[in-house]
Scaffold this active site. Structure first.
Site, mmCIF file in Angstrom:
data_model
loop_
_atom_site.group_PDB
_atom_site.id
_atom_site.type_symbol
_atom_site.label_atom_id
_atom_site.label_comp_id
_atom_site.label_asym_id
_atom_site.label_seq_id
_atom_site.Cartn_x
_atom_site.Cartn_y
_atom_site.Cartn_z
ATOM 1 N N LEU A 157 0.847 -1.195 0.000
ATOM 2 C CA LEU A 157 0.000 0.000 0.000
ATOM 3 C C LEU A 157 0.880 1.241 0.000
ATOM 4 O O LEU A 157 1.639 1.474 0.944
ATOM 5 C CB LEU A 157 -0.910 0.003 1.235
ATOM 6 C CG LEU A 157 -1.838 -1.207 1.362
ATOM 7 C CD1 LEU A 157 -2.437 -1.285 2.756
ATOM 8 C CD2 LEU A 157 -2.930 -1.138 0.316
ATOM 9 N N THR A 158 0.781 2.029 -1.045
ATOM 10 C CA THR A 158 1.575 3.254 -1.129
ATOM 11 C C THR A 158 1.152 4.223 -0.036
ATOM 12 O O THR A 158 -0.032 4.419 0.211
ATOM 13 C CB THR A 158 1.409 3.897 -2.511
ATOM 14 O OG1 THR A 158 1.737 2.932 -3.512
ATOM 15 C CG2 THR A 158 2.308 5.111 -2.668
ATOM 16 N N CYS A 198 -0.230 -0.854 -11.384
ATOM 17 C CA CYS A 198 -0.389 0.516 -10.905
ATOM 18 C C CYS A 198 -1.157 1.341 -11.941
ATOM 19 O O CYS A 198 -0.755 1.412 -13.103
ATOM 20 C CB CYS A 198 0.972 1.148 -10.630
ATOM 21 S SG CYS A 198 0.872 2.821 -9.957
ATOM 22 N N LYS A 250 1.968 -8.711 -9.910
ATOM 23 C CA LYS A 250 0.646 -8.194 -9.553
ATOM 24 C C LYS A 250 0.027 -7.546 -10.794
ATOM 25 O O LYS A 250 0.638 -6.673 -11.411
ATOM 26 C CB LYS A 250 0.735 -7.172 -8.419
ATOM 27 C CG LYS A 250 -0.633 -6.785 -7.842
ATOM 28 C CD LYS A 250 -0.489 -5.932 -6.596
ATOM 29 C CE LYS A 250 -1.848 -5.714 -5.925
ATOM 30 N NZ LYS A 250 -2.802 -4.983 -6.742
ATOM 31 N N ARG A 269 -7.530 -2.255 0.848
ATOM 32 C CA ARG A 269 -8.335 -1.235 1.527
ATOM 33 C C ARG A 269 -9.007 -1.773 2.780
ATOM 34 O O ARG A 269 -9.205 -1.030 3.750
ATOM 35 C CB ARG A 269 -9.387 -0.680 0.569
ATOM 36 C CG ARG A 269 -8.869 0.303 -0.448
ATOM 37 C CD ARG A 269 -10.029 0.899 -1.221
ATOM 38 N NE ARG A 269 -10.822 -0.129 -1.878
ATOM 39 C CZ ARG A 269 -12.066 0.041 -2.297
ATOM 40 N NH1 ARG A 269 -12.678 1.194 -2.106
ATOM 41 N NH2 ARG A 269 -12.721 -0.936 -2.902
#
Length: 652
Positions: A314-315, A398, A437, A523
């Site tokens: 998670l950025t 991304c 990913k 999330r």
């Protein structure tokens, strides 16, 4: 919305969750059938309703804040209250219905159009800018006999003058002093009163300091290696060989690595020039076969994480303190934040900090982003010698424009030749497995993942994680788990993990029924990090506000350990805490829900919690997040302002 306990209206035959009258437990609820509105009002005339309006919600918080700790602020001063959220976000938070249906629909479409992406115009103040006078590091580290910078030093060397201008302490106890017996930040610590003697000396607790030190955080950047990277003195012999073979469309084959050269040779550290000091595999003594013969593909370490819970990279929010919180609640596999390979090859300290690994992370990987095979393969060879990880993940999912327009992230799914060279080359230079990913595709209705998965299996990928959305969808659609199940069959026997919209153990169970090898949680972990416990114990956890505050307190303790207890470390911890709170406010307590479980893409209405703290944690106002941070880290510095990095686009 049918999520909270609210009367069903006239003629409603649904059930509502309301507080039990006369019960000793605040917030205890019973399920009552709604026969008619009048009879319900007569029975529950004195009951406290959880559902409220935006105006009453903020009036309640402001009134309680004025009662507890009134604080005068000048009008127009940027203390965080004037920056409650971007304009588009404020539009989305407006209550009430427009008189004209077309006007309401137009405003909604306008809000959805604006509330995307990041707040690029948000105020950015570096944590070290909050200090006017900074003490020289040589004095902080108690080596005043010699300054590190000599005559060029621009820091303050007068301790008494520094103490005169230093802000007041933020609290009576120092986490570092209580944990390790000594605070390395000395007089610059914002909790220095806990460990400073009468003459300003730094005190030491011998009973704690004499104990064996805890295992250090791994994967730090060595200064010697950083200088060599900046001077382009690191050679990548193995990567050059692989790139040369790939350019001729030949599959790269195994080749022996040259023997270790003498220390101090020009071009170190490269293949054949020894191991950098920070390498986890640093050895001494006679050479063995392990030093000069590379592992064959069949001897490479295997990645067996089927059925485990995988915390997504998670950025911004997936930092080391947050991963420690998730590990405590049951996360099995953790991954560092996305690191840009070109920045790593340049020796940027901030980028290498994303690779750090805490001792509690027993299964840990790093994620690399890049657009070209030469940079990614060289970076993989460098990290193979310098960091201790269990796998390396290639980011091909991304969606942000900055990455996509340069050919990285999702763009790799449309660049099959480059994608093949990246995966094949990295698999050759790494001694650990390579994972990938992906997203379903770039365009909304054009799925690409099922075509790429057989190729990725042949190219050497050990595992693939698939996010069930395309780049264009972002979070405006639900994840397509039916397609993820089809991709799991196409990828077999290579394991495939699914990702998207998991916020409860029921969601995880449904995901596992599609045939995936495991689930990745992103999330959902930001909204409630105890989700891992719920999945493993197969239950809903009605966690109290005090327990949630204890989690935030542990995060601040981990942050002070990781970033430091001086002004710079405290404000860095505060910034990451506030970023996390921008997600935590979306969680609705289980005890207030009429229908379980909460869906990740459903926006809850304004509601009153079972106590003031629970109501405060439900606020979507950045000023209220700052109040929570002040409970844990003391008052914010003057002219402090905060806006979250991401806009509110996580709901339908």
């Amino acid at each position: 919305m049918p999520g909270l306990g609210v009367e069903g209206g006239r003629g409603c035959s649904s059930v509502v969750a309301v507080p039990t009258l006369g019960s000793g437990t605040p917030g205890a609820k019973q399920i009552l059938p709604v026969v008619s509105r009048c009879s319900l009002c007569r029975e529950l005339a004195d009951a406290k309703w959880y559902l409220t309006t935006k105006e009453k919600f903020h009036e309640f918080l402001e009134a309680r804040e004025q009662e507890k700790a009134p604080r005068e602020t000048k009008k127009g001063e940027p203390d965080g209250g004037d920056l409650a959220g971007p304009g588009a976000k404020r539009i989305r938070l407006e209550d009430g219905q427009a008189e004209d249906g077309q006007t309401a629909k137009a405003e909604e479409s306008q809000a959805q159009k604006k509330a995307r992406g990041q707040n690029k115009g948000r105020p950015r103040v570096k944590p070290n800018r909050y200090e006017e006078n900074r003490l020289c590091p040589s004095l902080v580290q108690e080596s005043a006999a010699k300054c590190f910078f000599g005559d060029r030093c621009r820091f303050l060397h007068d301790v008494s003058r520094y103490l005169e201008t230093k802000p007041a302490d933020l609290g009576p106890t120092c986490v570092l002093f209580e944990t390790f017996g000594k605070c390395p930040y000395g007089v610059t610590c914002r909790f220095a009163g806990a460990h400073l003697g009468p003459e300003g000396q730094n005190l030491v607790r011998e009973e704690l300091a004499s104990q064996a030190p805890p295992p250090p955080v791994r994967n730090g950047l060595d200064k010697t290696l950083q200088q060599q990277l900046r001077k382009h003195e690191v050679c990548f012999e193995r990567a050059e060989q692989v790139l040369q073979q790939l350019s001729k469309d030949q599959p790269p084959g195994p080749s022996p690595t040259p023997a270790v050269a003498a220390p101090g040779a020009q071009g170190a550290p490269g293949p054949g020039t020894g191991t950098p000091p920070s390498s986890p595999g640093q050895t001494c003594g006679a050479l063995t076969d392990e030093d000069i013969v590379r592992l064959r593909p069949c001897e490479k370490k295997r990645l067996d994480i089927n059925g485990k819970l995988y915390l997504a990279p998670l950025t911004t929010c997936g930092n080391l303190p947050f991963r420690r919180i998730c590990k405590r609640f049951g996360a099995d596999v953790t991954c560092g934040e996305m690191a840009v390979c070109t920045n790593l090859l340049q020796g940027q300290t901030s980028e290498w900090a994303l690779l750090k690994r805490h001792p509690s992370e027993d299964l840990f990987g790093i994620q690399l982003e890049g657009a070209f095979p030469d940079a990614l393969i060289k970076c993989a060879e460098l990290l193979n010698r310098t960091v201790d990880v269990d796998f390396v993940d290639v980011n091909a999912g991304c969606p942000i424009d900055l990455i996509y327009k340069k050919g990285g992230g999702c763009a790799l799914m449309n660049r099959s030749t480059k994608f093949r060279q990246i995966v094949c080359g990295m698999d050759q230079v790494l001694d650990v497995p390579v994972t990938v990913k992906l997203r379903t595709g770039v365009q909304e209705r054009v799925n690409l993942a099922h075509r790429l998965l057989p190729d990725l299996r042949d190219w050497g990928a050990a595992l693939v994680t698939l996010h069930g959305r395309s780049r264009e969808q972002r979070f405006t659609r639900m994840a397509d788990w039916q397609y993820i199940g089809q991709c799991a069959q196409a990828a077999s026997p290579m394991p495939l993990f699914g990702n998207g919209d998991i916020l409860s153990y029921e969601d995880a169970n449904r995901a596992m029924q599609t045939g995936v090898a495991g689930v990745m949680i992103a999330r959902g972990a930001l909204l409630k990090p105890w989700l891992f416990t719920e999945i493993k114990e197969q239950r809903h956890w009605d966690i109290s506000s005090s327990e949630r505050l204890d989690i935030l307190r542990d995060f601040t303790h981990y942050g002070l350990e990781h970033w430091g207890s001086d002004t710079r470390g405290v404000e860095k911890t505060r910034r990451f805490l506030l970023e996390w709170l921008s997600f935590l406010c979306r969680y609705v307590p289980v005890g207030l829900l009429e229908r379980l479980p909460q869906r990740i893409n459903e926006r809850p209405p304004y509601y009153m919690g079972r106590d003031h703290l629970e109501t405060l944690m439900a606020s979507q106002n950045a000023a209220d997040w700052i109040r929570i941070s002040e409970m844990l880290l003391g008052p914010v510095p003057p002219k402090f302002a905060f806006l979250p990095k991401h806009k509110a686009n996580s709901y339908k």
